[in-house]
Motif scaffolding. Structure first.
Motif, PDB file in Angstrom:
ATOM      1  N   THR A  82       7.351  35.896  10.477  1.00  0.00           N
ATOM      2  CA  THR A  82       6.726  35.572   9.195  1.00  0.00           C
ATOM      3  C   THR A  82       6.530  36.837   8.365  1.00  0.00           C
ATOM      4  O   THR A  82       6.818  36.852   7.161  1.00  0.00           O
ATOM      5  N   THR A  83       6.071  37.891   9.011  1.00  0.00           N
ATOM      6  CA  THR A  83       5.868  39.163   8.314  1.00  0.00           C
ATOM      7  C   THR A  83       7.187  39.712   7.794  1.00  0.00           C
ATOM      8  O   THR A  83       7.262  40.204   6.666  1.00  0.00           O
ATOM      9  N   ALA A  84       8.225  39.618   8.611  1.00  0.00           N
ATOM     10  CA  ALA A  84       9.538  40.111   8.178  1.00  0.00           C
ATOM     11  C   ALA A  84      10.046  39.321   6.973  1.00  0.00           C
ATOM     12  O   ALA A  84      10.590  39.900   6.020  1.00  0.00           O
ATOM     13  N   LYS A  85       9.849  38.007   7.005  1.00  0.00           N
ATOM     14  CA  LYS A  85      10.279  37.197   5.852  1.00  0.00           C
ATOM     15  C   LYS A  85       9.489  37.577   4.606  1.00  0.00           C
ATOM     16  O   LYS A  85      10.059  37.695   3.514  1.00  0.00           O
ATOM     17  N   THR A  86       8.176  37.774   4.754  1.00  0.00           N
ATOM     18  CA  THR A  86       7.338  38.152   3.616  1.00  0.00           C
ATOM     19  C   THR A  86       7.777  39.496   3.047  1.00  0.00           C
ATOM     20  O   THR A  86       7.875  39.668   1.826  1.00  0.00           O
ATOM     21  N   VAL A  87       8.041  40.441   3.946  1.00  0.00           N
ATOM     22  CA  VAL A  87       8.482  41.767   3.499  1.00  0.00           C
ATOM     23  C   VAL A  87       9.816  41.652   2.775  1.00  0.00           C
ATOM     24  O   VAL A  87      10.009  42.254   1.712  1.00  0.00           O
ATOM     25  N   ASN A  88      10.728  40.862   3.318  1.00  0.00           N
ATOM     26  CA  ASN A  88      12.037  40.696   2.672  1.00  0.00           C
ATOM     27  C   ASN A  88      11.904  40.037   1.307  1.00  0.00           C
ATOM     28  O   ASN A  88      12.682  40.322   0.394  1.00  0.00           O
ATOM     29  N   GLU A  89      10.921  39.146   1.164  1.00  0.00           N
ATOM     30  CA  GLU A  89      10.735  38.475  -0.123  1.00  0.00           C
ATOM     31  C   GLU A  89      10.035  39.384  -1.130  1.00  0.00           C
ATOM     32  O   GLU A  89      10.288  39.293  -2.327  1.00  0.00           O
ATOM     33  N   THR A  90       9.150  40.251  -0.682  1.00  0.00           N
ATOM     34  CA  THR A  90       8.363  41.075  -1.613  1.00  0.00           C
ATOM     35  C   THR A  90       9.014  42.410  -1.943  1.00  0.00           C
ATOM     36  O   THR A  90       8.623  43.033  -2.929  1.00  0.00           O
ATOM     37  N   ILE A  91       9.966  42.846  -1.153  1.00  0.00           N
ATOM     38  CA  ILE A  91      10.582  44.156  -1.429  1.00  0.00           C
ATOM     39  C   ILE A  91      11.241  44.195  -2.805  1.00  0.00           C
ATOM     40  O   ILE A  91      11.035  45.161  -3.541  1.00  0.00           O
ATOM     41  N   PRO A  92      12.035  43.207  -3.210  1.00  0.00           N
ATOM     42  CA  PRO A  92      12.660  43.307  -4.535  1.00  0.00           C
ATOM     43  C   PRO A  92      11.629  43.400  -5.665  1.00  0.00           C
ATOM     44  O   PRO A  92      11.770  44.229  -6.564  1.00  0.00           O
ATOM     45  N   SER A  93      10.586  42.562  -5.631  1.00  0.00           N
ATOM     46  CA  SER A  93       9.592  42.627  -6.704  1.00  0.00           C
ATOM     47  C   SER A  93       8.819  43.936  -6.641  1.00  0.00           C
ATOM     48  O   SER A  93       8.472  44.509  -7.681  1.00  0.00           O
ATOM     49  N   THR A  94       8.545  44.421  -5.449  1.00  0.00           N
ATOM     50  CA  THR A  94       7.848  45.704  -5.313  1.00  0.00           C
ATOM     51  C   THR A  94       8.708  46.830  -5.869  1.00  0.00           C
ATOM     52  O   THR A  94       8.195  47.729  -6.557  1.00  0.00           O
ATOM     53  N   MET A  95       9.983  46.795  -5.587  1.00  0.00           N
ATOM     54  CA  MET A  95      10.883  47.827  -6.117  1.00  0.00           C
ATOM     55  C   MET A  95      10.928  47.764  -7.645  1.00  0.00           C
ATOM     56  O   MET A  95      10.962  48.801  -8.317  1.00  0.00           O
ATOM     57  N   GLN A  96      10.934  46.544  -8.203  1.00  0.00           N
ATOM     58  CA  GLN A  96      10.913  46.405  -9.654  1.00  0.00           C
ATOM     59  C   GLN A  96       9.614  46.981 -10.216  1.00  0.00           C
ATOM     60  O   GLN A  96       9.623  47.658 -11.241  1.00  0.00           O
TER      61      GLN A  96
END
Length: 152
Positions: A82-96
């Protein structure tokens, strides 16, 4: 001849008796060896039974602990997934967001540099000598006024 026949018959009988005694001794020795083998087989069987009881007891006592550990490991793996999925989902927006923050910082730095350059230009435009002269003139005017008002 009958005596010879009798002697040979007695001789044969004594040989047969000796052979039967030898067979009897061998049989007794074999029976003794079989009894020893039976005792050892029973001892090994008892040892195996004790070992089986210990193994069953160990499995019975360890099984709940192993089940608990496996359950906790499964829970950890689910949370990790679950944490890995959350990180994968939030990385693009965090990078933006990081890129946007960097762009805003650059704009702020550029604006600050322009303001600093403007301020430095204005400071450089100030004529220090004429400012000193103006201060000296002001002091010259204020001294007679303070004397007139009675202050020293």
């Amino acid at each position: 001849m009958s005596e010879q026949l009798q002697d040979s018959s007695v001789n044969e009988q004594s040989q047969i008796i000796a052979l039967l005694q030898q067979i009897s001794q061998d049989t007794a020795h074999q029976n003794e060896q079989l009894k020893r083998q039976l005792r050892m087989t029973r001892l090994v069987a008892l040892f195996c039974a004790c070992l089986a009881v210990v193994a069953v007891f160990a499995c019975a006592s360890l099984l709940p602990h192993i089940t608990n550990v496996l359950s906790q490991a499964n829970t950890v793996l689910v949370e990790l997934e679950t944490t890995a999925k959350t990180v994968n989902e939030t990385i693009p927006s965090t990078m933006q967001d990081v890129n946007s923050l960097i762009a805003q910082s650059r704009m702020g730095i550029d604006t600050a540099l322009v303001s600093i350059q403007t301020a430095l230009g204005k400071i450089n435009d100030i004529d220090i000598d004429s400012l000193n002269q103006a201060i000296a003139d002001l002091a010259g005017i204020v001294r007679p006024l303070s004397a007139l008002l009675g202050r020293r």
